[in-house]
Design an enzyme around this catalytic site. Structure first.
Site, PDB file in Angstrom:
ATOM      1  N   SER A  83     -11.295   7.503   9.714  1.00 24.94           N
ATOM      2  CA  SER A  83     -11.168   8.235   8.461  1.00 24.94           C
ATOM      3  C   SER A  83     -12.098   9.439   8.402  1.00 24.94           C
ATOM      4  O   SER A  83     -12.071  10.269   9.309  1.00 24.94           O
ATOM      5  CB  SER A  83     -11.403   7.265   7.307  1.00 24.94           C
ATOM      6  OG  SER A  83     -10.801   7.782   6.162  1.00 24.94           O
TER       7      SER A  83
ATOM      8  N   HIS B 173      -4.837   1.818   5.731  1.00 22.96           N
ATOM      9  CA  HIS B 173      -5.980   2.617   6.165  1.00 22.96           C
ATOM     10  C   HIS B 173      -7.152   1.705   6.543  1.00 22.96           C
ATOM     11  O   HIS B 173      -7.835   1.174   5.667  1.00 22.96           O
ATOM     12  CB  HIS B 173      -6.348   3.509   4.973  1.00 22.96           C
ATOM     13  CG  HIS B 173      -7.334   4.573   5.291  1.00 22.96           C
ATOM     14  ND1 HIS B 173      -7.029   5.662   6.073  1.00 22.96           N
ATOM     15  CD2 HIS B 173      -8.629   4.727   4.916  1.00 22.96           C
ATOM     16  CE1 HIS B 173      -8.083   6.439   6.162  1.00 22.96           C
ATOM     17  NE2 HIS B 173      -9.069   5.890   5.475  1.00 22.96           N
TER      18      HIS B 173
HETATM   19  C1  GTR Z   1     -10.498   9.328   1.374  1.00 19.58           C
HETATM   20  C2  GTR Z   1     -10.364  10.752   1.811  1.00 19.58           C
HETATM   21  C3  GTR Z   1      -9.870  10.819   3.211  1.00 19.58           C
HETATM   22  C4  GTR Z   1     -10.564   9.835   4.129  1.00 19.58           C
HETATM   23  C5  GTR Z   1     -10.975   8.557   3.453  1.00 19.58           C
HETATM   24  C6  GTR Z   1     -12.031   7.732   4.145  1.00 19.58           C
HETATM   25  O1  GTR Z   1     -10.880   9.194   0.062  1.00 19.58           O
HETATM   26  O2  GTR Z   1      -9.481  11.372   0.943  1.00 19.58           O
HETATM   27  O3  GTR Z   1      -9.967  12.141   3.694  1.00 19.58           O
HETATM   28  O4  GTR Z   1     -11.615  10.414   4.786  1.00 19.58           O
HETATM   29  O5  GTR Z   1     -11.469   8.755   2.192  1.00 19.58           O
HETATM   30  O6  GTR Z   1     -12.984   8.230   4.725  1.00 19.58           O
HETATM   31  O7  GTR Z   1     -11.910   6.502   4.060  1.00 19.58           O
END
Ligand code: GTR
Length: 388
Positions: A226, A367
């Protein structure tokens, strides 16, 4: 800066939401085509690095900073005797007191020589990485499969990203102040943001790892999930000592194409996280066609070193198809440098990894950085750096 993109890659219109195609990694800003590896190394690559610095991540200071290294813990029988576990404290700044980063390293005891190492920053502290049972299943969600990686012959090094720079819009803490001129309180418009600082931290941890004779200096793989996937890619782009880079769900500002405007956009990311990039990047919100760069070129900056891109099916915010295209359109640079790129023109089916030098998978689920992902990173490292 003219704002005019000269070389354009032929990309199906439906793949981008803005006109004008993608900037071609193999055409210089003045329109000169890049036909030889020399032109890439001497001219286009430095030009692209400079564009990513000035337009997106901000410039990383090159001033050396004083570092003190203190071994805090060593145990030679970690993970049921299979690993040596060390905690090393790196302190940065003139008196070693400004910023401290605790690096947790596990190295395989069974290795007959220097071991390849995965280096990844973590979100919740080193304790969370190694939480829970070390033998077998039922790892807590945020823990990493340390025992499995050790079993496969890989070391794993990590530190909490907020040790390097706290993830808040405040430039009075973390490593930034170490580099301020007298009276400066925040980075200038084209100086580094937080992602740049995390990438810098990865390189400083690499400095330390390279002093350890049990680490193979030619096989340190930088991994990130991420926002830390963005940092890992930027670290590998700038620091060629990283032998391979892994982007796990890095999304916008990582390997997903900004011109798609699918999921997180430049407007969304710079609005919520103004401190991640240099302020100039925010000026491209809703005018992505004016960006002289896009994220396939970030991947291309790592060429010809292996890159592995991992997406997740339900991670729409990171735009899995945009991440795939980020790899696909970096391939011409790999080809110019005489190696294979991404050996797929269509996004593969779920859980069918593309094992080429520029590799890719998309798995079911959301995610996250999962055990499945780690196993595929090790497969890619086995294949492209040599099996330990
Ligand atoms: C989210 C962000 C992403 C990603 C994510 C993370 O809120 O929008 O770009 O980086 O966090 O790091 O888990």
């Amino acid at each position: 800066m003219t704002g005019i993109v000269t070389g354009r890659l032929d990309v199906p219109e439906a793949d981008l939401s803005v006109p004008g195609g993608l900037p071609d990694p193999l055409v210089c800003e003045d329109g000169t085509p890049v036909r030889t590896p020399e032109q890439w190394w001497e001219r286009r690559r430095p030009e692209l690095l400079d564009l990513f610095e000035r337009q997106m991540f901000g410039r990383t200071p090159s001033t050396p900073v004083e570092v003190r290294t203190q071994v805090v813990e060593v145990s030679e029988d970690a993970l049921s005797g299979r690993a040596t576990r060390q905690v090393v404290r790196l302190s940065f700044g003139p008196d070693g007191s400004s910023t401290t980063v605790d690096v947790l390293v596990h190295l395989p005891n069974a290795a007959s020589g220097p071991a390849p190492v995965f280096l990844a920053l973590n979100f919740r502290g080193n304790h969370a990485v190694e939480a829970g049972p070390t033998d077998g299943a039922d790892l807590p969600a945020k823990a990493w499969p340390l025992a499995a990686m050790i079993e496969r012959g890989y070391g794993v090094a990590t530190a909490c990203y907020e040790d390097v720079d706290p993830d808040v819009d405040d430039f009075g803490n973390g490593v930034h102040p170490l580099f301020y001129a007298a009276g400066q309180t925040r980075p200038g418009p084209q100086e580094w943001g937080a992602v740049g600082a995390w990438a810098w931290g990865l390189s400083r941890i690499l400095d330390h790892l390279l002093e350890n004779p049990r680490v193979d200096p030619n096989r340190v793989v930088v991994v990130g999930h991420s926002r830390l996937g963005k940092a890992a890619m930027w670290a590998a782009a700038q620091d060629q000592r990283f032998a391979m880079a892994v982007s796990n769900n890095s999304g916008c500002g990582g390997v997903a194409l900004s011109r798609r405007r699918v999921g997180e956009t430049v407007e969304a990311i710079t609005g919520r996280f103004p401190h991640w990039f240099c302020p100039t990047f925010a000026t491209y919100a809703n005018r992505e066609e004016a960006l002289p760069i896009d994220q396939h070129q970030l991947v291309a900056l790592v060429a010809p070193r292996p890159v592995y891109i991992a997406s997740a099916q339900d991670d729409g915010w990171a735009d899995p198809y945009g991440e795939f295209l980020g790899g696909r359109y970096a391939s011409p640079v790999y080809h110019l440098l005489g190696v294979e790129g991404l050996a797929a023109t269509e996004q593969p089916a779920l859980s069918e990894p593309v094992p080429s030098r520029l590799g890719y998978h998309i798995r079911p689920g959301g995610h996250a950085l999962t055990g499945y992902d780690w196993e595929r990173f090790a497969d890619a490292a086995d294949r492209h750096l040599g099996r330990p």
